[in-house]
Each structure stands twice: as structure tokens, then as C-alpha cells.
Write a protein that holds these residues in place. Structure first.
Motif, short mmCIF file in Angstrom:
data_model
loop_
_atom_site.label_atom_id
_atom_site.label_comp_id
_atom_site.label_asym_id
_atom_site.label_seq_id
_atom_site.Cartn_x
_atom_site.Cartn_y
_atom_site.Cartn_z
N UNK A 53 0.81 -1.21 0.00
CA UNK A 53 0.00 0.00 0.00
C UNK A 53 0.85 1.27 0.00
N UNK A 54 2.17 1.09 -0.18
CA UNK A 54 3.12 2.22 -0.24
C UNK A 54 2.98 3.16 0.96
N UNK A 55 2.87 2.57 2.15
CA UNK A 55 2.79 3.39 3.36
C UNK A 55 4.20 3.71 3.84
N UNK A 56 4.51 4.97 4.03
CA UNK A 56 5.88 5.31 4.43
C UNK A 56 6.21 4.79 5.85
N UNK A 57 7.44 4.39 6.04
CA UNK A 57 7.85 3.83 7.33
C UNK A 57 7.84 4.87 8.45
N UNK A 58 7.77 6.14 8.06
CA UNK A 58 7.74 7.18 9.10
C UNK A 58 6.30 7.62 9.42
N UNK A 59 5.34 6.74 9.10
CA UNK A 59 3.94 7.07 9.40
C UNK A 59 3.35 5.98 10.31
N UNK A 60 3.73 5.99 11.61
CA UNK A 60 3.31 4.90 12.51
C UNK A 60 1.81 4.76 12.63
N UNK A 61 1.07 5.86 12.48
CA UNK A 61 -0.39 5.76 12.62
C UNK A 61 -1.02 4.93 11.52
N UNK A 62 -0.56 5.17 10.29
CA UNK A 62 -1.12 4.38 9.17
C UNK A 62 -0.64 2.93 9.24
N UNK A 63 0.59 2.72 9.70
CA UNK A 63 1.09 1.34 9.82
C UNK A 63 0.26 0.60 10.88
N UNK A 64 -0.03 1.30 12.00
CA UNK A 64 -0.82 0.68 13.06
C UNK A 64 -2.24 0.38 12.57
N UNK A 95 5.72 -17.00 0.50
CA UNK A 95 7.08 -16.82 0.00
C UNK A 95 7.52 -15.36 0.04
N UNK A 96 6.59 -14.47 -0.27
CA UNK A 96 6.92 -13.03 -0.37
C UNK A 96 7.49 -12.48 0.93
N UNK A 97 7.03 -13.01 2.09
CA UNK A 97 7.46 -12.40 3.36
C UNK A 97 8.81 -12.92 3.85
N UNK A 98 9.45 -13.81 3.09
CA UNK A 98 10.71 -14.39 3.57
C UNK A 98 11.95 -13.75 2.96
N UNK A 99 11.83 -12.61 2.34
CA UNK A 99 13.00 -11.97 1.74
C UNK A 99 13.74 -11.14 2.80
N UNK A 100 15.05 -10.88 2.59
CA UNK A 100 15.79 -10.02 3.53
C UNK A 100 15.12 -8.65 3.70
N UNK A 101 14.54 -8.14 2.61
CA UNK A 101 13.85 -6.85 2.66
C UNK A 101 12.68 -6.90 3.64
N UNK A 102 11.90 -7.98 3.59
CA UNK A 102 10.75 -8.12 4.51
C UNK A 102 11.23 -8.35 5.95
N UNK A 103 12.37 -9.00 6.12
CA UNK A 103 12.93 -9.18 7.49
C UNK A 103 13.22 -7.81 8.08
N UNK A 104 13.81 -6.95 7.26
CA UNK A 104 14.17 -5.60 7.73
C UNK A 104 12.91 -4.79 8.04
N UNK A 105 11.95 -4.84 7.11
CA UNK A 105 10.71 -4.06 7.30
C UNK A 105 9.93 -4.55 8.51
N UNK A 106 9.89 -5.89 8.69
CA UNK A 106 9.13 -6.46 9.82
C UNK A 106 9.75 -6.00 11.13
N UNK A 107 11.06 -6.00 11.19
CA UNK A 107 11.75 -5.58 12.41
C UNK A 107 11.45 -4.09 12.68
N UNK A 108 11.35 -3.31 11.61
CA UNK A 108 11.07 -1.88 11.77
C UNK A 108 9.64 -1.64 12.24
N UNK A 109 8.65 -2.32 11.63
CA UNK A 109 7.26 -2.07 12.06
C UNK A 109 7.00 -2.63 13.46
#
Ligand code: DC
Length: 238
Positions: A53-64, A95-109
Motif C-alpha cells: 500500500x506504499x505506506x511510508x515507514x515514518x507514518x506509525x499511525x497508518x502502519x498501526x 514466500x513473499x514475506x521471507x526476503x531479507x527486505x521483509x525481514x528488515x521491514x518487519x523488524x522496523x514495524x
């Protein structure tokens, strides 16, 4: 002790990335015929959805808000060689959630308190009836504080990096090098252990197990033994 007797237990497995939690939890779930919940997959699902959904990582309200609304289903595997499927809002993202990119994003959210709140509620609902093995970072401390058996599974960073590199290579990721994976795991450890809400730590009543020199089977046997002891103790107390 017969597995049937142990099948009503709730088992919490926490520990850092690459410590072997998933392998252990899957084997236990299969053996005891209990539900397996991979809580990390839920953080990954939120990360995937935000990315879609192209939600920016600096928008915690939309991520929540995404975390509160997302529907996450675990479809049990039908055979030993087939993975459990993860379905988010009707889409198979196994499969999509197992990439290094998703590991990084998951840790961030996962550092956003409202994201944790939303997912902890979903995890508790899944673990409510007992007969569950749930793995993650805060299962024994926050999600299932009354779990019958709590394990904090760990291994040296070198071993964890080696296992993860092998896993990524087997999945066809030719770019994964031991050094890059080690650096990525060290960074995730740091973020998971230092976040303000529910940082990664062993519950006071967890048994810590370093599996550097153990096989997966030995780890499972060790936990089954703890389960048997717990059941015997519960029988005496009844
Ligand atoms: O276990 P995993 O690598 O799939 O988890 C992905 C990320 O999600 C991890 O960096 C930390 C976070 N996580 C968490 O904060 N709490 C959990 N119970 C499980 C995972």
C-alpha cells in the motif's frame, strides 16, 4: 509419556533470529498435533501490506491502522515437506514475506507500540484454547505469560548466520553472503533487544537453551522432556 497427554499444553518459544525457533516449533506441533503459530510471520505480513500500500515507514499511525485491519490466516501444511501457508487479506504471501527486505521491514514495524498491541491481541486469540506452540520474541513475557512451558532458544551469531545463509541460498538467493547475513542479524538483534515495548528477553521462568552443539531432534526431545515434567507436576497439584 504419551504425546496425547502432552497435547493440551501451551508452549512458548522465544529467541533471536536464526536460533532455530521455527524448525523446533514445527516439529513439536507435528509431534504433539497442536497448533503452530509463527508470530514473526504476522509482523512480516504487516510489513508486506504496508509495502503493497506504499505506506511510508515514518507514518506509525497508518502502519498501526494496517496492523489493526489486516486479516492473517495460518493454513496448516498437509505434509512434512510442505510449509504452513500464510494468507493475508486473502492473498497467499508465504514466500513473499521471507526476503531479507521483509525481514528488515518487519523488524522496523515491530517497534511501533500500536502495531504490537494489535498483533498481540490476534496472537492471544490464537493461543487462547491452549494446545499451541507459539514462537517469537515476546511470547513467554507478554503474549502467553501463563504458558505451560517456556523456552528461550539461542545460538551463537556465527551459527545463526551460517544457518540463515544456507537457507537463503537454498531458496535461490545467490546474493546472500555470510558477512552480509551476519551484519543483518546483528542489526536485527540490536533492534529487537533495545526497542522500548516488549524487547526480546527471556521470561524469568523460561528455560534458556543454547543449541550450538545440538541437533534439531535433540532440542525437540529436550522440550518434550520439559513438557512431560510439567504435566506430571500439574497431575500432582490437581
Ligand atoms: O521471527 P521472524 O524473523 O520472522 O520475525 C520478524 C521480525 O518480527 C523480527 O525482527 C522481530 C519481530 N517480532 C517481534 O517483534 N515479536 C514477535 N513475537 C515476533 C517477531
Amino acid at each position: 509419556m504419551k504425546p496425547a497427554k502432552l497435547s493440551g499444553l501451551s508452549i512458548a518459544i522465544d529467541g533471536p533470529a536464526g536460533a532455530g525457533k521455527s524448525t523446533t516449533a514445527k516439529m513439536l506441533a507435528r509431534e504433539l498435533r497442536i497448533v503452530y503459530v509463527d508470530s514473526g510471520a504476522m509482523y512480516r505480513a504487516v510489513a508486506w501490506k504496508c509495502n503493497e500500500d506504499a505506506i511510508p515507514l515514518n507514518d506509525p499511525e497508518r502502519i498501526a491502522a494496517e496492523a489493526a485491519q489486516i486479516s492473517i490466516e495460518f493454513i496448516p501444511s498437509r505434509s512434512e515437506n510442505e510449509p504452513q501457508r500464510i494468507v493475508a487479506d486473502g492473498i497467499d504471501i508465504t514466500n513473499e514475506i521471507r526476503t531479507p527486505e521483509m525481514s528488515r521491514l518487519a523488524s522496523t514495524v515491530s517497534v511501533i507500540p500500536a502495531v504490537r498491541e494489535a498483533l498481540v491481541a490476534k496472537q492471544r486469540a490464537l493461543g487462547q484454547a491452549g494446545a499451541v506452540v507459539m514462537e517469537g520474541r515476546d511470547i513467554g513475557t507478554v503474549v502467553l505469560p501463563d504458558a505451560d512451558v517456556k523456552i528461550f532458544l539461542t545460538a551463537s551469531i556465527d551459527n545463526r548466520a551460517q544457518r540463515r545463509t544456507l537457507e537463503l541460498r537454498q531458496k535461490g538467493d545467490a546474493t546472500a553472503t555470510l558477512d552480509s547475513v551476519r551484519a543483518e542479524i546483528a542489526e536485527r538483534d540490536r533492534r529487537d533487544m533495545t526497542r522500548a515495548v516488549s524487547p526480546l528477553r527471556a521470561a524469568d521462568d523460561a528455560v534458556t537453551l543454547n543449541n550450538d552443539s545440538m541437533t534439531a531432534r535433540e532440542v525437540v526431545e529436550f522440550i518434550l522432556d520439559l513438557c512431560a515434567k510439567k504435566t506430571a507436576q500439574q497431575d500432582i497439584e490437581r
